[in-house]
Design an enzyme around this catalytic site. Structure first.
Site: not given
Length: 387
Positions: A66, A74, A76, A90, A197, A344
């Site tokens: 990663d 993250n 959630q 991570k 996602c 955004c």
């Protein structure tokens, strides 16, 4: 996965006792776990539960790939991390948590972006791969690399309320090789057809379910107990609590391991998936600090926020909210006589919106906020909520 030179300490025997007392499992299967080397690609929604359960189960060596850092958005679903790890790598955060869970497991960290130049070197050192990635180029990359190296690939994917699991390139006790990702999906979908996602969302508990199923399949592959999901494709609908299992077969025209293979080495998977197949006209960009200068100096411009209303409620920087699904319908509301900045969360959706507006309506005054609202918060207003 040889177990001849591997032994358990008294502490390990006590820890794994609930495994060992299962008649169909026993000490031999537990020894196979300790001898095994498993690579988890991605430590996010799917990787978190897979890593937790494989570590608890006693897999001897676990590699983690990663290149991302922990973000509060993250938390959630990525239950491996907590608020104290935000902003940290991570792989490092994962190692700290997992070592506290089981000190008898060795962890190998690959803090890098998996690509065609390093995938074979990384994957060759492991017995089983679990793919917890969320994009098509990496899925095809992992598939092809595991085929070329003859490694089983435990696949999982999630989107909104649905999850999928399968085991690819598995050779059973009769020496029969199962299908792989290219037998299921010979070609990727058109770019932009299937949102990620990050764009479409995912119910937080779903990756916990699917990632745990991946861990289960990894254990079955390593120990030889049960029947792995080879040749079968499992889907789970969390909304209706319905699951289906489809049978899949190997294809003769598979370009990697079909009857007449045409792929003998790793390729450019972003190009294969259409992400760089067409050289697109560059979009004008503005940095967060440049935008702030415009705001301070009173430069005439319009700011448009192309996130979802739920994101806008968390934090906003004064832009007019036009959700991405309505941007083209609202084209007449976008001025053409002054600069217009679209933003955004991180810059991807606004970039897409600008390309569509320029292509369909001929806009020439649009700017994309580089890095999105996250960059603006980091560089200009760190007191704002970062999600």
């Amino acid at each position: 996965m040889t177990t001849s030179d591997i032994h358990f300490s008294k502490e390990e025997l006590a820890r794994y006792n609930r495994h060992i007392i299962i008649p169909e499992f026993g000490e031999e299967a537990q020894l196979k776990l300790k001898a095994a080397k498993v690579l988890i690609i991605g430590s996010g929604g799917l990787g978190s539960p897979a890593l937790l359960y494989l570590t608890a189960a006693g897999v001897g060596t676990i590699g983690i790939v990663d290149f991302d850092v922990v973000d509060d958005s993250n938390l959630q679903r990525q239950v491996l991390f907590d608020i104290h790890e935000i902003g940290k790598a991570k792989v490092e955060a994962a190692k700290r948590r997992l070592e506290a869970l089981n000190p008898h497991v060795q962890f190998v960290l690959h803090n890098t972006h998996l690509n065609s130049t390093n995938a074979l070197d990384i994957i060759q050192n492991y017995d089983v791969v679990a793919d917890g990635t969320d994009n098509f180029p990496t899925r095809y990359l992992v598939n092809d690399a595991t085929l070329l190296l003859d490694k089983p690939n435990v696949y999982g994917s999630i989107f909104q309320f649905e999850g999928q699991v399968s085991v690819f390139n598995y050779v059973n006790s009769q020496g029969e090789r199962g299908p792989n990702y290219r037998d299921l999906y010979p070609t990727p979908p058109p770019p932009g057809l299937v949102p990620s996602c990050a764009e479409g969302g995912v119910l937080g508990v779903l990756p916990g379910i699917i990632g745990s199923l991946q861990a289960l399949e990894v254990i079955k592959v390593i120990t030889g107990i049960g029947e792995p999901l080879s040749g079968r494709f499992y889907t789970f609908d969390a909304l209706n609590f319905e699951s289906r299992t489809f049978h899949i077969k190997r294809r003769d025209d598979n370009p990697v391991n079909g009857k007449n293979p045409t792929i003998h080495k790793l390729i450019d998977y972003e190009q294969f998936c259409g992400m760089r197949a067409i050289e697109e006209k560059p979009v004008k960009e503005i940095t967060a600090r440049e935008l702030y200068d415009w705001q301070v100096k009173g430069t005439p411009f319009k700011l448009i926020d192309v996130r979802e209303p739920s994101e806008y409620k968390i934090v906003e920087i004064g832009g007019e909210l036009i959700p991405p699904s309505t941007v083209l319908d609202r084209a007449e509301d976008i001025p053409r006589d002054i600069p217009v900045v679209l933003h955004c969360k991180a810059g991807t959706r606004s970039l897409k919106a600008i390309r569509e507006l320029e292509e369909k309506f001929g806009f020439k005054n649009l700017y994309n906020l580089k890095g999105g609202i996250l960059a603006y918060i980091d560089q200009v207003q760190p007191a704002l909520t970062r999600y």
